[in-house]
Design an enzyme around this catalytic site. Structure first.
Site, PDB file in Angstrom:
ATOM      1  N   ARG A  10     -22.164  10.287   3.545  1.00 26.86           N
ATOM      2  CA  ARG A  10     -22.358   9.823   4.926  1.00 26.86           C
ATOM      3  C   ARG A  10     -21.984  10.975   5.858  1.00 26.86           C
ATOM      4  NH1 ARG A  10     -18.908   4.326   4.947  1.00 26.86           N
ATOM      5  NH2 ARG A  10     -17.390   5.846   4.259  1.00 26.86           N
ATOM      6  N   ALA A  11     -22.701  11.084   6.969  1.00 31.31           N
ATOM      7  CA  ALA A  11     -22.359  12.129   7.940  1.00 31.31           C
ATOM      8  C   ALA A  11     -20.943  11.888   8.447  1.00 31.31           C
ATOM      9  CB  ALA A  11     -23.346  12.090   9.091  1.00 31.31           C
ATOM     10  N   THR A  23      -5.053   7.526  15.346  1.00 31.72           N
ATOM     11  CA  THR A  23      -5.739   7.540  14.055  1.00 31.72           C
ATOM     12  C   THR A  23      -5.886   8.950  13.508  1.00 31.72           C
ATOM     13  OG1 THR A  23      -7.935   7.223  13.084  1.00 31.72           O
ATOM     14  CG2 THR A  23      -7.879   7.453  15.441  1.00 31.72           C
ATOM     15  N   THR A  43     -11.905  -9.622  18.094  1.00 32.64           N
ATOM     16  CA  THR A  43     -11.906  -9.480  16.629  1.00 32.64           C
ATOM     17  C   THR A  43     -10.649 -10.114  16.032  1.00 32.64           C
ATOM     18  OG1 THR A  43     -10.839  -7.314  16.731  1.00 32.64           O
ATOM     19  CG2 THR A  43     -13.247  -7.329  16.664  1.00 32.64           C
ATOM     20  N   TYR A  46      -5.462  -7.289  12.814  1.00 34.50           N
ATOM     21  CA  TYR A  46      -4.898  -6.985  11.492  1.00 34.50           C
ATOM     22  C   TYR A  46      -3.499  -6.335  11.589  1.00 34.50           C
ATOM     23  CZ  TYR A  46      -4.473  -4.407   7.044  1.00 34.50           C
ATOM     24  OH  TYR A  46      -4.023  -3.860   5.872  1.00 34.50           O
ATOM     25  N   HIS A  79     -13.795  -0.887   5.774  1.00 40.16           N
ATOM     26  CA  HIS A  79     -12.741  -0.150   5.059  1.00 40.16           C
ATOM     27  C   HIS A  79     -12.872  -0.323   3.546  1.00 40.16           C
ATOM     28  CE1 HIS A  79     -10.456  -0.647   9.069  1.00 40.16           C
ATOM     29  NE2 HIS A  79     -11.053   0.524   9.021  1.00 40.16           N
ATOM     30  N   TYR A  96     -15.168   7.238  18.498  1.00 38.56           N
ATOM     31  CA  TYR A  96     -13.943   6.486  18.209  1.00 38.56           C
ATOM     32  C   TYR A  96     -12.736   7.432  18.204  1.00 38.56           C
ATOM     33  CZ  TYR A  96     -10.308   4.228  15.427  1.00 38.56           C
ATOM     34  OH  TYR A  96      -9.100   3.750  14.985  1.00 38.56           O
TER      35      TYR A  96
HETATM   36  N1  NAD Z   1      -7.227  -0.520  10.385  1.00 39.28           N
HETATM   37  C1  NAD Z   1      -7.053   0.776  10.180  1.00 39.28           C
HETATM   38  O1  NAD Z   1      -7.158   1.266   9.024  1.00 39.28           O
HETATM   39  C2  NAD Z   1      -6.723   1.691  11.327  1.00 39.28           C
HETATM   40  C3  NAD Z   1      -6.641   3.072  11.086  1.00 39.28           C
HETATM   41  C4  NAD Z   1      -6.322   3.919  12.134  1.00 39.28           C
HETATM   42  C5  NAD Z   1      -6.039   3.397  13.394  1.00 39.28           C
HETATM   43  N2  NAD Z   1      -6.130   2.069  13.607  1.00 39.28           N
HETATM   44  C6  NAD Z   1      -5.835   1.549  14.961  1.00 39.28           C
HETATM   45  O2  NAD Z   1      -4.954   0.445  14.862  1.00 39.28           O
HETATM   46  C7  NAD Z   1      -5.212  -0.500  15.904  1.00 39.28           C
HETATM   47  C8  NAD Z   1      -5.361  -1.889  15.303  1.00 39.28           C
HETATM   48  O3  NAD Z   1      -6.432  -1.880  14.362  1.00 39.28           O
HETATM   49  P1  NAD Z   1      -6.781  -3.168  13.518  1.00 39.28           P
HETATM   50  O4  NAD Z   1      -7.315  -2.722  12.212  1.00 39.28           O
HETATM   51  O5  NAD Z   1      -5.632  -4.121  13.556  1.00 39.28           O
HETATM   52  O6  NAD Z   1      -7.990  -3.764  14.397  1.00 39.28           O
HETATM   53  P2  NAD Z   1      -8.341  -5.294  14.726  1.00 39.28           P
HETATM   54  O7  NAD Z   1      -9.742  -5.292  15.222  1.00 39.28           O
HETATM   55  O8  NAD Z   1      -8.000  -6.164  13.572  1.00 39.28           O
HETATM   56  O9  NAD Z   1      -7.341  -5.627  15.911  1.00 39.28           O
HETATM   57  C9  NAD Z   1      -7.598  -5.268  17.255  1.00 39.28           C
HETATM   58  C10 NAD Z   1      -7.153  -6.426  18.132  1.00 39.28           C
HETATM   59  O10 NAD Z   1      -7.314  -6.055  19.499  1.00 39.28           O
HETATM   60  C11 NAD Z   1      -7.986  -7.106  20.204  1.00 39.28           C
HETATM   61  N3  NAD Z   1      -8.726  -6.466  21.309  1.00 39.28           N
HETATM   62  C12 NAD Z   1      -9.705  -5.526  21.202  1.00 39.28           C
HETATM   63  N4  NAD Z   1     -10.110  -5.173  22.437  1.00 39.28           N
HETATM   64  C13 NAD Z   1      -9.379  -5.880  23.337  1.00 39.28           C
HETATM   65  C14 NAD Z   1      -9.335  -5.962  24.759  1.00 39.28           C
HETATM   66  N5  NAD Z   1     -10.173  -5.252  25.523  1.00 39.28           N
HETATM   67  N6  NAD Z   1      -8.448  -6.787  25.341  1.00 39.28           N
HETATM   68  C15 NAD Z   1      -7.598  -7.539  24.578  1.00 39.28           C
HETATM   69  N7  NAD Z   1      -7.599  -7.510  23.236  1.00 39.28           N
HETATM   70  C16 NAD Z   1      -8.478  -6.700  22.611  1.00 39.28           C
HETATM   71  C17 NAD Z   1      -8.865  -7.779  19.156  1.00 39.28           C
HETATM   72  O11 NAD Z   1      -9.208  -9.095  19.465  1.00 39.28           O
HETATM   73  C18 NAD Z   1      -7.968  -7.692  17.908  1.00 39.28           C
HETATM   74  O12 NAD Z   1      -7.110  -8.806  17.830  1.00 39.28           O
HETATM   75  C19 NAD Z   1      -6.451   0.002  16.637  1.00 39.28           C
HETATM   76  O13 NAD Z   1      -6.036   0.633  17.823  1.00 39.28           O
HETATM   77  C20 NAD Z   1      -7.058   1.002  15.676  1.00 39.28           C
HETATM   78  O14 NAD Z   1      -7.748   2.033  16.355  1.00 39.28           O
HETATM   79  C21 NAD Z   1      -6.477   1.190  12.610  1.00 39.28           C
END
Ligand code: NAD
Length: 339
Positions: free
Chosen positions: A291-292, A123, A36, A11, A199, A150
């Site tokens: 929720r906890a 985060t 994902t 994303y 979310h 997490y």
């Molecule tokens: N979405 C939110 O609201 C939010 C909030 C706070 C922090 N974050 C952080 O932002 C980052 C991105 O989040 P997102 O919402 O885009 O998640 P997402 O799941 O959409 O994207 C994560 C991507 O990483 C890839 N991936 C996961 N593990 C992998 C591995 N071992 N090797 C190679 N690729 C791998 C997945 O295939 C995916 O494309 C994350 O680090 C998350 O912790 C997101």
């Protein structure tokens, strides 16, 4: 500039990749295991301009090393992670392995391969359940106290980055602590597509579209204006812009940590009401027990990113964010942009 984006098929990573492909001439390599992330998203990005894609799991340490070497990577933007909080409670080792161990290895290989800039997705979960929050929100010096694996897996990665940079003067980092990210690209070609979705805004958008029966509101007895909890929602396009700024920021400045949010809280009930208003829909919401581990209020103090990075948000508007998420969900319903 040779940039590696880990998790670029996901994303947030895909929105940053899109912005980099559209507005810069940097060489972009995306590394993703597609666990994902979406291959269709990568196809969409390919229509902007060419980039390299390496389908690889970060746990393949030697192959990650080869990729950094071969592509002469000097900047890493590291999104790849596991991100579902309840899953992290049930399966903590998955989170410590994927988020902390794999990130530690990536940092090690980055230093060994002379990568000079590392931009890391952390985060607001590192703050845990803040109490006595000042009116200005939680700033970056607020004590960190994650309450789930997490958040802890991300805080540990932050620490590895900080300690590593402190003894490697050519290696600098920006850590972004994202608050609640939502919304889609303006042209609706890419957007949020998590399975399962946890979310709030995409869940409310799905409910407005009739893809879900109702939206659950977890608790309405919090010490907030309407009893539901308060969060800081940031549009993914503003977040993407902060990452682009971070690349230049590190040319002139030292490593730093920045909250990324709008500094304004909206309650769950306000989000539901706003979604109904902007989409002219009506749907059921049901109050259920708390929720906890859900803090009552989690709102950023964003003065640091604004002043030091000159970050100027353009989409700071809850109705706009809700509409963006809804339009994207609607498009997903037409099976555009799904996996
Ligand atoms: N979405 C939110 O609201 C939010 C909030 C706070 C922090 N974050 C952080 O932002 C980052 C991105 O989040 P997102 O919402 O885009 O998640 P997402 O799941 O959409 O994207 C994560 C991507 O990483 C890839 N991936 C996961 N593990 C992998 C591995 N071992 N090797 C190679 N690729 C791998 C997945 O295939 C995916 O494309 C994350 O680090 C998350 O912790 C997101």
């Amino acid at each position: 500039m040779n940039i590696l984006i880990t998790g670029g098929a996901g994303y947030i990573g895909s929105h940053v990749a899109k912005q980099l492909l559209e507005t810069t001439t940097y060489n972009i390599t995306i590394l993703d295991n597609l666990s994902t992330g979406s291959a269709k998203t990568l196809d969409t990005l390919k229509t902007i301009r060419d980039f390299k894609f390496i389908e690889l799991d970060l746990k393949e340490f030697d192959k990650v090393n080869s990729a950094l070497k071969e592509k002469k990577i000097n900047t890493i933007i590291h999104f790849a992670a596991s991100i579902v909080v309840p899953e992290s409670v049930e399966n903590p080792l998955k989170y410590y392995m994927n988020n902390t161990v794999n990130t530690t290895n990536l940092i090690k290989r980055a230093v060994e391969n002379n990568v000079s800039k590392f931009i890391f997705s952390s985060t607001a979960a590192v703050y845990g359940e803040p109490t006595n929050i000042p009116n200005t929100g939680v700033d970056e010096s607020y004590p960190t106290n994650p309450i789930n694996p997490y958040g802890m897996s991300k805080l540990m990665s932050e620490k590895v980055l900080q300690d590593t940079a402190s003894v490697n003067s050519d290696f600098k980092y920006v850590i972004f602590r994202y608050f609640n990210v939502a919304g889609a690209s303006a042209d609706l070609t890419i957007g949020e597509c998590h399975e399962p979705e946890t979310h709030l805004i995409p869940l409310v958008a799905k409910t407005a579209l009739g893809k879900r029966d109702k939206i659950l509101i977890y608790g309405d007895d919090y010490p907030t204006k309407d009893g539901s909890n308060l969060r800081d929602y940031v549009h993914v396009l503003d977040l993407a812009d902060a990452h682009i700024k971070a690349i230049d920021f590190l040319n002139e400045n030292s490593s730093n940590i920045f909250n990324c949010g709008y500094g304004k809280g909206f309650s769950v009930k306000e989000v539901v009401k706003t979604m109904k208003l902007v989409t002219n829909t009506n749907f059921i919401s049901e109050i259920v027990s708390r929720r906890a581990g859900d803090p009552a209020i989690l709102v950023s103090d964003n003065r640091k990113i604004k002043s030091k990075m000159n970050w100027i948000p353009k989409y700071e508007d809850l109705p706009l964010i809700c509409k963006s998420a809804y339009d994207w969900e609607n498009r997903l319903g037409e099976e555009i942009g799904t996996k």
